[in-house]
Design an enzyme around this catalytic site. Structure first.
Site, PDB file in Angstrom:
ATOM      1  N   ASP A  48       0.821  -1.217   0.000  1.00 55.40           N
ATOM      2  CA  ASP A  48       0.000   0.000   0.000  1.00 55.40           C
ATOM      3  C   ASP A  48       0.856   1.270   0.000  1.00 55.40           C
ATOM      4  O   ASP A  48       0.427   2.326   0.448  1.00 55.40           O
ATOM      5  CB  ASP A  48      -0.954   0.001   1.204  1.00 55.40           C
ATOM      6  CG  ASP A  48      -0.213  -0.169   2.518  1.00 55.40           C
ATOM      7  OD1 ASP A  48       1.018  -0.385   2.481  1.00 55.40           O
ATOM      8  OD2 ASP A  48      -0.851  -0.090   3.577  1.00 55.40           O
ATOM      9  N   HIS A 251      23.923   5.938 -17.903  1.00 56.97           N
ATOM     10  CA  HIS A 251      22.830   6.084 -16.929  1.00 56.97           C
ATOM     11  C   HIS A 251      23.157   5.356 -15.629  1.00 56.97           C
ATOM     12  O   HIS A 251      22.311   4.674 -15.046  1.00 56.97           O
ATOM     13  CB  HIS A 251      21.508   5.585 -17.529  1.00 56.97           C
ATOM     14  CG  HIS A 251      21.016   6.459 -18.634  1.00 56.97           C
ATOM     15  ND1 HIS A 251      20.165   6.039 -19.620  1.00 56.97           N
ATOM     16  CD2 HIS A 251      21.269   7.764 -18.917  1.00 56.97           C
ATOM     17  CE1 HIS A 251      19.920   7.033 -20.465  1.00 56.97           C
ATOM     18  NE2 HIS A 251      20.584   8.082 -20.056  1.00 56.97           N
ATOM     19  N   ASP A 268      25.785  13.946 -12.985  1.00 59.11           N
ATOM     20  CA  ASP A 268      24.685  14.466 -13.799  1.00 59.11           C
ATOM     21  C   ASP A 268      23.494  14.574 -12.864  1.00 59.11           C
ATOM     22  O   ASP A 268      22.924  13.557 -12.462  1.00 59.11           O
ATOM     23  CB  ASP A 268      24.411  13.503 -14.964  1.00 59.11           C
ATOM     24  CG  ASP A 268      23.369  14.044 -15.937  1.00 59.11           C
ATOM     25  OD1 ASP A 268      22.651  15.000 -15.590  1.00 59.11           O
ATOM     26  OD2 ASP A 268      23.287  13.483 -17.048  1.00 59.11           O
ATOM     27  N   ASP A 279      19.088  20.419 -15.678  1.00 60.20           N
ATOM     28  CA  ASP A 279      19.813  19.211 -16.094  1.00 60.20           C
ATOM     29  C   ASP A 279      21.274  19.616 -16.286  1.00 60.20           C
ATOM     30  O   ASP A 279      21.606  20.260 -17.284  1.00 60.20           O
ATOM     31  CB  ASP A 279      19.180  18.692 -17.396  1.00 60.20           C
ATOM     32  CG  ASP A 279      19.771  17.375 -17.855  1.00 60.20           C
ATOM     33  OD1 ASP A 279      20.619  16.809 -17.145  1.00 60.20           O
ATOM     34  OD2 ASP A 279      19.368  16.904 -18.946  1.00 60.20           O
ATOM     35  N   HIS A 358      26.177   9.553 -27.609  1.00 59.82           N
ATOM     36  CA  HIS A 358      24.840  10.147 -27.451  1.00 59.82           C
ATOM     37  C   HIS A 358      24.763  11.464 -28.214  1.00 59.82           C
ATOM     38  O   HIS A 358      25.742  11.924 -28.792  1.00 59.82           O
ATOM     39  CB  HIS A 358      24.485  10.318 -25.970  1.00 59.82           C
ATOM     40  CG  HIS A 358      25.428  11.164 -25.166  1.00 59.82           C
ATOM     41  ND1 HIS A 358      25.408  12.533 -25.191  1.00 59.82           N
ATOM     42  CD2 HIS A 358      26.422  10.821 -24.295  1.00 59.82           C
ATOM     43  CE1 HIS A 358      26.324  12.994 -24.360  1.00 59.82           C
ATOM     44  NE2 HIS A 358      26.973  11.985 -23.814  1.00 59.82           N
ATOM     45  N   HIS A 362      18.814  18.083 -25.779  1.00 59.61           N
ATOM     46  CA  HIS A 362      17.375  17.826 -25.885  1.00 59.61           C
ATOM     47  C   HIS A 362      16.651  19.049 -25.364  1.00 59.61           C
ATOM     48  O   HIS A 362      17.231  19.863 -24.641  1.00 59.61           O
ATOM     49  CB  HIS A 362      16.995  16.579 -25.068  1.00 59.61           C
ATOM     50  CG  HIS A 362      17.565  16.564 -23.670  1.00 59.61           C
ATOM     51  ND1 HIS A 362      16.968  17.210 -22.623  1.00 59.61           N
ATOM     52  CD2 HIS A 362      18.706  16.024 -23.167  1.00 59.61           C
ATOM     53  CE1 HIS A 362      17.699  17.048 -21.531  1.00 59.61           C
ATOM     54  NE2 HIS A 362      18.776  16.341 -21.827  1.00 59.61           N
ATOM     55  N   HIS A 369      13.556  15.497 -20.493  1.00 57.76           N
ATOM     56  CA  HIS A 369      13.591  15.360 -21.954  1.00 57.76           C
ATOM     57  C   HIS A 369      12.246  15.912 -22.411  1.00 57.76           C
ATOM     58  O   HIS A 369      11.263  15.198 -22.488  1.00 57.76           O
ATOM     59  CB  HIS A 369      13.788  13.909 -22.374  1.00 57.76           C
ATOM     60  CG  HIS A 369      15.138  13.385 -21.970  1.00 57.76           C
ATOM     61  ND1 HIS A 369      15.451  12.059 -21.935  1.00 57.76           N
ATOM     62  CD2 HIS A 369      16.261  14.026 -21.583  1.00 57.76           C
ATOM     63  CE1 HIS A 369      16.711  11.906 -21.531  1.00 57.76           C
ATOM     64  NE2 HIS A 369      17.217  13.086 -21.311  1.00 57.76           N
ATOM     65  N   GLU A 392      25.317  19.143 -24.120  1.00 58.56           N
ATOM     66  CA  GLU A 392      25.987  18.181 -23.257  1.00 58.56           C
ATOM     67  C   GLU A 392      26.898  17.189 -23.973  1.00 58.56           C
ATOM     68  O   GLU A 392      26.686  15.982 -23.913  1.00 58.56           O
ATOM     69  CB  GLU A 392      24.946  17.413 -22.450  1.00 58.56           C
ATOM     70  CG  GLU A 392      23.777  16.845 -23.275  1.00 58.56           C
ATOM     71  CD  GLU A 392      22.811  16.052 -22.398  1.00 58.56           C
ATOM     72  OE1 GLU A 392      23.268  15.141 -21.691  1.00 58.56           O
ATOM     73  OE2 GLU A 392      21.603  16.343 -22.440  1.00 58.56           O
ATOM     74  N   TYR A 396      33.880   9.286 -23.514  1.00 55.38           N
ATOM     75  CA  TYR A 396      33.876   8.161 -22.578  1.00 55.38           C
ATOM     76  C   TYR A 396      34.862   7.128 -23.117  1.00 55.38           C
ATOM     77  O   TYR A 396      34.646   6.555 -24.189  1.00 55.38           O
ATOM     78  CB  TYR A 396      32.467   7.568 -22.470  1.00 55.38           C
ATOM     79  CG  TYR A 396      31.415   8.652 -22.261  1.00 55.38           C
ATOM     80  CD1 TYR A 396      31.105   9.124 -20.989  1.00 55.38           C
ATOM     81  CD2 TYR A 396      30.787   9.251 -23.367  1.00 55.38           C
ATOM     82  CE1 TYR A 396      30.184  10.154 -20.812  1.00 55.38           C
ATOM     83  CE2 TYR A 396      29.862  10.278 -23.197  1.00 55.38           C
ATOM     84  CZ  TYR A 396      29.566  10.728 -21.916  1.00 55.38           C
ATOM     85  OH  TYR A 396      28.663  11.749 -21.755  1.00 55.38           O
ATOM     86  N   ARG A 413      31.491  14.497 -19.187  1.00 51.18           N
ATOM     87  CA  ARG A 413      30.391  15.182 -19.866  1.00 51.18           C
ATOM     88  C   ARG A 413      30.270  16.553 -19.218  1.00 51.18           C
ATOM     89  O   ARG A 413      30.465  16.676 -17.999  1.00 51.18           O
ATOM     90  CB  ARG A 413      29.076  14.391 -19.735  1.00 51.18           C
ATOM     91  CG  ARG A 413      27.893  15.058 -20.400  1.00 51.18           C
ATOM     92  CD  ARG A 413      26.694  14.110 -20.632  1.00 51.18           C
ATOM     93  NE  ARG A 413      26.091  13.588 -19.429  1.00 51.18           N
ATOM     94  CZ  ARG A 413      26.233  12.347 -18.978  1.00 51.18           C
ATOM     95  NH1 ARG A 413      27.012  11.488 -19.640  1.00 51.18           N
ATOM     96  NH2 ARG A 413      25.636  11.949 -17.873  1.00 51.18           N
ATOM     97  N   GLU A 415      27.479  19.593 -19.186  1.00 55.02           N
ATOM     98  CA  GLU A 415      26.098  19.858 -19.627  1.00 55.02           C
ATOM     99  C   GLU A 415      25.564  21.131 -18.997  1.00 55.02           C
ATOM    100  O   GLU A 415      25.562  21.287 -17.775  1.00 55.02           O
ATOM    101  CB  GLU A 415      25.193  18.682 -19.213  1.00 55.02           C
ATOM    102  CG  GLU A 415      23.728  18.913 -19.542  1.00 55.02           C
ATOM    103  CD  GLU A 415      22.858  17.688 -19.284  1.00 55.02           C
ATOM    104  OE1 GLU A 415      23.182  16.881 -18.385  1.00 55.02           O
ATOM    105  OE2 GLU A 415      21.840  17.540 -19.993  1.00 55.02           O
TER     106      GLU A 415
HETATM  107  N1  GLY Z   1      20.149  13.733 -17.233  1.00 55.16           N
HETATM  108  C1  GLY Z   1      19.618  13.223 -18.418  1.00 55.16           C
HETATM  109  C2  GLY Z   1      20.237  13.806 -19.599  1.00 55.16           C
HETATM  110  O1  GLY Z   1      21.273  14.429 -19.498  1.00 55.16           O
HETATM  111  O2  GLY Z   1      19.716  13.719 -20.675  1.00 55.16           O
HETATM  112 MN    MN Z   2      20.473  16.191 -20.560  1.00 55.50          MN
HETATM  113 MN    MN Z   3      21.924  15.326 -17.702  1.00 54.81          MN
END
Ligand code: GLY
Ligand code: MN
Ligand code: MN
Length: 454
Positions: A48, A251, A268, A279, A358, A362, A369, A392, A396, A413, A415
């Site tokens: 619950d 991720h 991140d 983000d 990647h 976005h 996103h 971003e 890697y 990265r 961003e």
């Molecule tokens: N934190 C998710 C991205 O950078 O897209």
């Molecule tokens: Mn992002």
């Molecule tokens: Mn991110």
């Protein structure tokens, strides 16, 4: 009880803005149409216990209504009220256990519904709201219970055609209408996004000042979440704190390893303030000083990011930042000996994908996103003022025989969140340092104790 600082001093969305949005949707869909938008369902975690509730972005955008078990209907031109909100009834017994409910009176008084009805009356009232309209704007495939109900309502209306009842012949997704609106942020939305960005940047600064060898990734995550929560934010997505090889897992959310001397740490993390997200990613050395190879790769990523941000201008198309980033990354990879060949040919072959798999960003808004089309008529769309996107790029480097060992397990990265304006790109997340000298200086100014203030 004293009022929360957040309510007193920080920007929030006015009821007039929600009303303007509903008006804009009604103007776009026209008087022959009805739009139906449901609240997010509550989700069971176990037995619950529910997951923390998060309202659906589209529903929140149009209503500001925070509760589950609600459906908003927009019926342009309807005499009895154009904005109908079906919602839960007040229930003193349940409210003692689960919290306050607006009820129908609150839905009208506090949230501006023209008419509010019990959610239990959907089946009785919806066919009447649909009767005589030509189109139903409803995004199928999101909440199957509502899809099924709509099919039932349409079927029952069709069965009554001899009595002059008219079932709308068309069902259309509301997404293109609503998401195009959500893509362009108003001044008050930008103020909320700036607040999310500023607190998230403070969280990154706090992480930089807390990190050192021997601390666990989850302890750094805790510092970040502490900074969010002391400012009234929640997280916008699962916080990624990846040290060493973990930084190369895009991720990574286990956040379970201990930070080691000589490693780089990729974080991140972004918070959410009143439904709007930040983000941010930063990558910095656990011991406070970038090593030679770390610095070499970092400078490539930073140069790529700056080149990409430079493309965030009116008139440029969506993919221009990515193309700029990919070129600078490829040049850097060649200069460092990680790729061999001619830059243009390597870009065309997408040879960089081995180290940069990647895309460069976005849309960002109520969803991390965020909604909004990236192409129009098959072509990348052009930037316009009011759009917000992330930039971003990263690199890697996983261990491989043909890669110099000094670069192994470095994941970087960088961003930022960028608002397109009529002039210069506005970096909402500029308070998180990213120049090597600034990061190292901040880390020297610490360290914060793990349970410290800040
Ligand atoms: N934190 C998710 C991205 O950078 O897209
Ligand atoms: Mn992002
Ligand atoms: Mn991110």
């Amino acid at each position: 009880m004293t009022k929360m600082v957040s309510e007193l001093h920080w920007p929030s969305m006015s009821h007039a803005e929600f009303a303007r949005r509903r008006r804009a949707v009604m103007e776009r869909i026209g008087p022959q149409a009805v739009a139906i938008v449901p609240a997010a369902p509550q989700r069971l975690r176990n037995h619950d216990v529910h997951y923390p509730y998060r309202q659906d972005g589209d529903f929140r955008y149009l209503t500001g209504f925070p509760e589950p078990e609600a459906v908003a209907v927009l019926a342009p031109g309807r005499a009895g009220g154009e904005y109908i909100l079906f919602c839960r009834d007040r229930d003193p017994e349940r409210e003692i256990w689960d919290g306050r409910r607006a009820g129908q009176e609150g839905a009208q008084r506090e949230y501006g519904a023209d008419q509010a009805l019990s959610i239990g009356r959907l089946d009785e009232v919806m066919p009447r709201l649909l009767d005589g309209r030509e189109r139903v704007y409803h995004t199928l495939g999101q909440q199957s219970w509502l899809d099924q109900k709509l099919i039932g309502w349409l079927k029952s209306l069709r069965g009554q055609s001899r009595r002059g009842v008219h079932a709308p012949p068309e069902v259309i997704s509301l997404d293109p209408v609503l998401h195009e609106m959500r893509l362009f942020k108003s001044e008050s939305e930008i103020a909320l996004m700036q607040q999310a960005a500023s607190v998230s940047a403070a969280a990154h600064r706090r992480a930089m000042r807390t990190a050192r060898p021997g601390v666990y990734e989850y302890q750094i995550a805790a510092e970040i979440h502490h900074e969010y929560e002391r400012n009234g934010l929640t997280w916008a997505y699962g916080t990624i704190v990846g040290s060493g090889a973990n930084a190369c897992i895009l991720h990574y959310v286990e956040n379970s390893a201990v930070l080691k001397d000589g490693e780089l740490l990729l974080i991140d993390a972004g918070g959410e303030w009143q439904g709007y997200c930040a983000d941010i990613t930063r990558s910095f050395p656990v011991n406070g000083r970038y090593s030679g190879p770390q610095k070499a790769l970092y400078e490539v990523v930073l140069a790529a990011q700056l080149a990409a941000i430079e493309k965030c201008r009116v008139g440029q198309h969506w993919n221009a930042p990515h193309e700029a980033a990919v070129r600078v990354l490829t040049e850097g990879l060649v200069a460092l000996g990680l790729l061999q060949g001619e830059v243009q040919a390597l870009v065309e072959k997408e040879a960089y994908k081995r180290f940069y798999m990647h895309s460069t960003g976005h849309w960002l808004g109520m969803d991390v996103h965020d909604v909004g089309a990236y192409k129009i008529g098959g072509e990348w769309r052009r930037f316009e003022p009011g759009m917000v996107l992330t930039v971003e790029p990263g690199l890697y480097v996983t261990p491989a025989e043909d890669v110099d060992e000094s670069y192994w397990n470095i994941g970087i990265r960088i961003e930022d969140d960028v608002l397109i304006t009529a002039g210069e790109p506005r970096i909402l997340t500029h308070e998180a340092p990213k120049q090597i000298a600034d990061v190292e200086a901040l880390m020297r100014s610490g360290p914060l104790p793990l349970d410290g203030g800040g």
